[in-house]
Design an enzyme around this catalytic site. Structure first.
Site, PDB file in Angstrom:
ATOM      1  N   PHE A  35       0.828  -1.217   0.000  1.00 18.55           N
ATOM      2  CA  PHE A  35       0.000   0.000   0.000  1.00 18.55           C
ATOM      3  C   PHE A  35       0.866   1.272   0.000  1.00 18.55           C
ATOM      4  CE2 PHE A  35      -2.216   2.811   3.314  1.00 18.55           C
ATOM      5  CZ  PHE A  35      -2.809   3.616   2.362  1.00 18.55           C
TER       6      PHE A  35
ATOM      7  N   THR B 204       6.152   3.041  12.662  1.00 18.46           N
ATOM      8  CA  THR B 204       4.760   3.320  13.007  1.00 18.46           C
ATOM      9  C   THR B 204       4.644   3.998  14.365  1.00 18.46           C
ATOM     10  OG1 THR B 204       2.702   2.200  13.598  1.00 18.46           O
ATOM     11  CG2 THR B 204       4.689   0.924  13.872  1.00 18.46           C
ATOM     12  N   ASP B 205       3.532   4.689  14.571  1.00 18.73           N
ATOM     13  CA  ASP B 205       3.273   5.287  15.894  1.00 18.73           C
ATOM     14  C   ASP B 205       2.916   4.219  16.932  1.00 18.73           C
ATOM     15  OD1 ASP B 205       0.717   4.611  14.979  1.00 18.73           O
ATOM     16  OD2 ASP B 205      -0.117   6.634  15.202  1.00 18.73           O
ATOM     17  N   GLU B 206       2.585   2.996  16.465  1.00 14.04           N
ATOM     18  CA  GLU B 206       2.139   1.957  17.414  1.00 14.04           C
ATOM     19  C   GLU B 206       3.244   1.535  18.377  1.00 14.04           C
ATOM     20  OE1 GLU B 206      -0.238  -1.214  15.980  1.00 14.04           O
ATOM     21  OE2 GLU B 206      -1.300   0.042  14.547  1.00 14.04           O
TER      22      GLU B 206
ATOM     23  N   TYR C 257       2.752  -7.212  16.316  1.00 10.85           N
ATOM     24  CA  TYR C 257       3.144  -6.340  15.207  1.00 10.85           C
ATOM     25  C   TYR C 257       3.992  -5.169  15.702  1.00 10.85           C
ATOM     26  CZ  TYR C 257       2.802  -2.356  12.037  1.00 10.85           C
ATOM     27  OH  TYR C 257       3.114  -1.255  11.267  1.00 10.85           O
TER      28      TYR C 257
ATOM     29  N   LYS D 279       7.954  -4.169  15.104  1.00 12.50           N
ATOM     30  CA  LYS D 279       8.386  -2.896  14.513  1.00 12.50           C
ATOM     31  C   LYS D 279       9.329  -2.168  15.489  1.00 12.50           C
ATOM     32  CE  LYS D 279       7.380  -1.179  11.124  1.00 12.50           C
ATOM     33  NZ  LYS D 279       7.959  -1.298   9.758  1.00 12.50           N
TER      34      LYS D 279
ATOM     35  N   PRO E 237     -18.057  -4.320  10.195  1.00 10.73           N
ATOM     36  CA  PRO E 237     -17.663  -4.711  11.548  1.00 10.73           C
ATOM     37  C   PRO E 237     -16.918  -3.597  12.279  1.00 10.73           C
ATOM     38  CG  PRO E 237     -16.183  -5.702   9.933  1.00 10.73           C
ATOM     39  CD  PRO E 237     -17.201  -4.926   9.152  1.00 10.73           C
TER      40      PRO E 237
HETATM   41  P1  NAD Z   1       1.461  -3.607   3.241  1.00 10.53           P
HETATM   42  O1  NAD Z   1       1.174  -4.825   4.034  1.00 10.53           O
HETATM   43  O2  NAD Z   1       0.428  -3.027   2.353  1.00 10.53           O
HETATM   44  O3  NAD Z   1       2.761  -3.829   2.342  1.00 10.53           O
HETATM   45  C1  NAD Z   1       3.873  -4.543   2.782  1.00 10.53           C
HETATM   46  C2  NAD Z   1       4.665  -4.977   1.555  1.00 10.53           C
HETATM   47  O4  NAD Z   1       5.833  -5.677   2.004  1.00 10.53           O
HETATM   48  C3  NAD Z   1       3.892  -5.939   0.643  1.00 10.53           C
HETATM   49  O5  NAD Z   1       4.010  -5.516  -0.688  1.00 10.53           O
HETATM   50  C4  NAD Z   1       4.570  -7.270   0.865  1.00 10.53           C
HETATM   51  O6  NAD Z   1       4.533  -8.115  -0.274  1.00 10.53           O
HETATM   52  C5  NAD Z   1       5.992  -6.831   1.197  1.00 10.53           C
HETATM   53  N1  NAD Z   1       6.715  -7.842   1.976  1.00 10.53           N
HETATM   54  C6  NAD Z   1       6.276  -8.517   3.073  1.00 10.53           C
HETATM   55  N2  NAD Z   1       7.223  -9.375   3.480  1.00 10.53           N
HETATM   56  C7  NAD Z   1       8.285  -9.228   2.643  1.00 10.53           C
HETATM   57  C8  NAD Z   1       9.570  -9.814   2.565  1.00 10.53           C
HETATM   58  N3  NAD Z   1       9.963 -10.754   3.435  1.00 10.53           N
HETATM   59  N4  NAD Z   1      10.410  -9.417   1.590  1.00 10.53           N
HETATM   60  C9  NAD Z   1      10.032  -8.469   0.679  1.00 10.53           C
HETATM   61  N5  NAD Z   1       8.833  -7.893   0.710  1.00 10.53           N
HETATM   62  C10 NAD Z   1       7.971  -8.255   1.673  1.00 10.53           C
HETATM   63  O7  NAD Z   1       1.956  -2.544   4.318  1.00 10.53           O
HETATM   64  P2  NAD Z   1       1.832  -0.958   4.308  1.00 10.53           P
HETATM   65  O8  NAD Z   1       0.588  -0.576   5.004  1.00 10.53           O
HETATM   66  O9  NAD Z   1       2.117  -0.439   2.962  1.00 10.53           O
HETATM   67  O10 NAD Z   1       3.048  -0.603   5.287  1.00 10.53           O
HETATM   68  C11 NAD Z   1       4.354  -0.355   4.773  1.00 10.53           C
HETATM   69  C12 NAD Z   1       5.276   0.019   5.920  1.00 10.53           C
HETATM   70  O11 NAD Z   1       4.779   1.164   6.581  1.00 10.53           O
HETATM   71  C13 NAD Z   1       5.388  -1.063   6.991  1.00 10.53           C
HETATM   72  O12 NAD Z   1       6.723  -1.092   7.439  1.00 10.53           O
HETATM   73  C14 NAD Z   1       4.462  -0.588   8.105  1.00 10.53           C
HETATM   74  O13 NAD Z   1       4.910  -1.057   9.348  1.00 10.53           O
HETATM   75  C15 NAD Z   1       4.636   0.909   7.977  1.00 10.53           C
HETATM   76  N6  NAD Z   1       3.493   1.732   8.432  1.00 10.53           N
HETATM   77  C16 NAD Z   1       2.215   1.478   7.967  1.00 10.53           C
HETATM   78  C17 NAD Z   1       1.177   2.319   8.344  1.00 10.53           C
HETATM   79  C18 NAD Z   1      -0.223   2.107   7.837  1.00 10.53           C
HETATM   80  O14 NAD Z   1      -1.142   2.796   8.276  1.00 10.53           O
HETATM   81  N7  NAD Z   1      -0.473   1.200   6.901  1.00 10.53           N
HETATM   82  C19 NAD Z   1       1.427   3.406   9.203  1.00 10.53           C
HETATM   83  C20 NAD Z   1       2.735   3.612   9.659  1.00 10.53           C
HETATM   84  C21 NAD Z   1       3.763   2.787   9.250  1.00 10.53           C
HETATM   85  O1  DAU Z   2      -0.978   3.445  13.477  1.00 12.10           O
HETATM   86  C1  DAU Z   2      -0.296   2.958  12.368  1.00 12.10           C
HETATM   87  C2  DAU Z   2      -0.750   1.544  12.072  1.00 12.10           C
HETATM   88  O2  DAU Z   2      -2.046   1.628  11.503  1.00 12.10           O
HETATM   89  C3  DAU Z   2       0.198   0.795  11.149  1.00 12.10           C
HETATM   90  O3  DAU Z   2       1.441   0.649  11.766  1.00 12.10           O
HETATM   91  C4  DAU Z   2      -0.368  -0.577  10.782  1.00 12.10           C
HETATM   92  O4  DAU Z   2       0.464  -1.217   9.838  1.00 12.10           O
HETATM   93  C5  DAU Z   2      -1.752  -0.374  10.175  1.00 12.10           C
HETATM   94  O5  DAU Z   2      -2.327  -1.616   9.872  1.00 12.10           O
HETATM   95  C6  DAU Z   2      -2.654   0.416  11.118  1.00 12.10           C
HETATM   96  O6  DAU Z   2      -2.979  -0.371  12.291  1.00 12.10           O
HETATM   97  P1  DAU Z   2      -4.457  -0.356  12.937  1.00 12.10           P
HETATM   98  O7  DAU Z   2      -4.627  -1.593  13.710  1.00 12.10           O
HETATM   99  O8  DAU Z   2      -4.705   0.954  13.607  1.00 12.10           O
HETATM  100  O9  DAU Z   2      -5.309  -0.364  11.553  1.00 12.10           O
HETATM  101  P2  DAU Z   2      -6.651  -1.165  11.149  1.00 12.10           P
HETATM  102  O10 DAU Z   2      -7.110  -0.600   9.864  1.00 12.10           O
HETATM  103  O11 DAU Z   2      -6.454  -2.630  11.251  1.00 12.10           O
HETATM  104  O12 DAU Z   2      -7.675  -0.727  12.278  1.00 12.10           O
HETATM  105  C7  DAU Z   2      -7.992   0.635  12.499  1.00 12.10           C
HETATM  106  C8  DAU Z   2      -8.917   0.693  13.692  1.00 12.10           C
HETATM  107  O13 DAU Z   2     -10.173   0.127  13.309  1.00 12.10           O
HETATM  108  C9  DAU Z   2      -8.444  -0.118  14.885  1.00 12.10           C
HETATM  109  O14 DAU Z   2      -8.813   0.571  16.071  1.00 12.10           O
HETATM  110  C10 DAU Z   2      -9.204  -1.430  14.778  1.00 12.10           C
HETATM  111  C11 DAU Z   2     -10.517  -1.012  14.125  1.00 12.10           C
HETATM  112  N1  DAU Z   2     -11.138  -1.989  13.222  1.00 12.10           N
HETATM  113  C12 DAU Z   2     -10.384  -2.585  12.274  1.00 12.10           C
HETATM  114  C13 DAU Z   2     -10.929  -3.492  11.395  1.00 12.10           C
HETATM  115  C14 DAU Z   2     -10.082  -4.178  10.350  1.00 12.10           C
HETATM  116  C15 DAU Z   2     -12.505  -2.245  13.309  1.00 12.10           C
HETATM  117  O15 DAU Z   2     -13.209  -1.669  14.166  1.00 12.10           O
HETATM  118  N2  DAU Z   2     -13.051  -3.124  12.434  1.00 12.10           N
HETATM  119  C16 DAU Z   2     -12.330  -3.788  11.488  1.00 12.10           C
HETATM  120  O16 DAU Z   2     -12.889  -4.607  10.727  1.00 12.10           O
END
Ligand code: NAD
Ligand code: DAU
Length: 363
Positions: free
Chosen positions: A16, A143-145, A169, A173, A224
């Protein structure tokens, strides 16, 4: 003087945020060449990389960040000067059911990349600390988590907050962040780290809250909401995250971490209701009912963090970064994007959105 990447290795660039970053940077920087290494797990999709601007400067490689031989080869073959590391297992719910893969990818994978780049830049190319700081960069996406969960009155997370990860997770991280930090302090390895809040926008895999709600709503499925729906997340439009990373690469100081966020704290239930309201307006249900009627409260996530909020003041003050989108503009763009890209959703999920399109538009 600002840093200019020439040959960049992006990991996880079919996911993503990685794919949005690749798209953003190829458009914003006319000279950078990108090698995109991604294992194409369930979350990585080549469909996320269609129609890239400057596609001749993008080279995709399918492979694993834990494969040391492959990383060594890619760094040398492409004379990589900059690593931007997104690859990770990213979904909290999956980490609860199967934490092992999170430790392997997020901790061991990050370690493998750090070691390979250290070997190449420091032992083989013999760059000293000054040359490393000026000519090489390893940027780690986090991540902020890692900061844990906030109470309702706590101020937003700053870079100085202690690490208190609560899920497998976020613990994995946090482990990777600590390795990155240690490489700077021990070896003078040229790292920067960003800790970002929840992203949303195009190409978001529909296991995460926002895309799941949009696509479930359109299919007439339940929406959900975990627990009481009062958990708070701080939302940032994904291209704002991309521009923040680009800015940190250009002007960030090695050894520093920067929090990234858009000051958009929202309760989950409010987010879901807002999406439903936009769908009611842009693509009303055929039966005249409101999408909000599909909302269902379901069993809470174990150890569910109550509130995240990011103080992005350091990035704003020191590097002059600002997000372009508010939550209101970004969420509308996002809903519109999913409505316009149901074929993408169908390809990446295998769900039959085609049926829905046919019913809706008689196509
Ligand atoms: P995502 O799950 O959409 O993408 C992860 C990508 O990594 C995928 O394309 C997957 O194929 C690849 N991958 C997984 N394992 C691998 C491996 N062993 N070797 C090579 N590639 C591999 O995740 P995202 O939401 O795009 O997150 C990207 C980064 O940003 C992550 O490090 C995540 O911790 C961080 N992050 C995400 C969020 C969020 O809200 N999604 C927020 C803050 C930080
Ligand atoms: O804060 C950054 C993080 O945000 C990233 O590091 C993670 O990679 C990313 O997945 C995301 O984590 P969250 O757990 O916050 O995201 P998620 O979309 O899974 O959930 C957002 C909020 O919504 C969380 O409080 C859980 C809730 N939720 C999630 C799902 C999937 C629901 O209530 N229903 C759902 O079906």
């Amino acid at each position: 003087m600002s840093y200019q990447a020439q040959n960049m290795l992006v990991t996880g660039g079919a996911g993503f945020i990685g794919s949005n970053f690749v798209r953003y940077l190829l458009g914003a920087d006319a000279s950078v060449r990108i090698v995109n290494l991604d294992l194409l797990t369930y979350a990585g999709k080549l469909e996320n990389l269609e129609d890239l601007p400057g596609a001749d400067r993008h080279h995709f490689v399918k492979g694993d960040i834990c494969d040391r031989e492959l990383i060594d080869k890619l760094l040398r073959e492409h004379r990589i000067d900059t690593v931007v590391h997104f690859a990770a297992e990213s979904h909290v719910d999956r980490s609860i059911h199967g934490p092992g893969e999170f430790v392997r990818t997020n901790v061991v994978g990050t370690f493998t990349l750090l070691e390979s780049a250290r070997q190449y830049w420091m032992a083989e190319q013999k760059l000293d600390k000054a040359a490393l700081a000026a000519q090489r960069r390893f940027h780690h996406i986090s991540t902020d988590e890692v900061y844990g969960s906030l109470g309702p009155q706590d101020p937003p997370f700053r870079e100085t907050n202690p690490y208190e990860p609560n899920s497998p997770y976020s613990a994995s991280k946090a482990g990777s962040d600590h390795l990155v930090r240690a490489y700077f302090h021990t070896y003078g390895f040229p790292v920067t780290t960003t800790n970002c809040s929840n992203n949303y926008g195009p190409y978001h895999f529909p296991e995460k809250l926002i895309p799941l709600i949009i696509l479930n709503a359109l299919q007439g499925k339940p929406l959900p909401v975990y627990g009481d729906g009062q958990n708070v997340r701080d939302w940032l439009f994904v291209t704002d995250h991309a521009s923040a990373i680009a800015r940190v690469l250009q002007a960030g100081k090695t050894g520093e971490t920067y929090n990234v966020g858009g000051w958009n704290e929202k309760k989950n239930l409010d987010v879901v209701e807002q999406i439903c309201a936009i769908l009611d307006e842009l693509s009303p249900r055929k039966d005249g009912k409101r999408y909000g009627e599909q909302i269902r409260f379901v069993t809470d996530r174990p150890g569910h963090d109550r509130r995240y909020a990011i103080d992005a003041g350091k990035l704003e003050r020191e590097l002059g970064w600002k997000p372009a989108e508010t939550f209101e503009t970004g969420i509308r763009k996002t809903v519109r994007w999913y409505l316009d890209n149901l074929i993408w959703a169908e390809k990446v999920t295998g769900s039959a959105y085609g049926d829905w399109i046919a019913k809706q538009y008689g196509a």
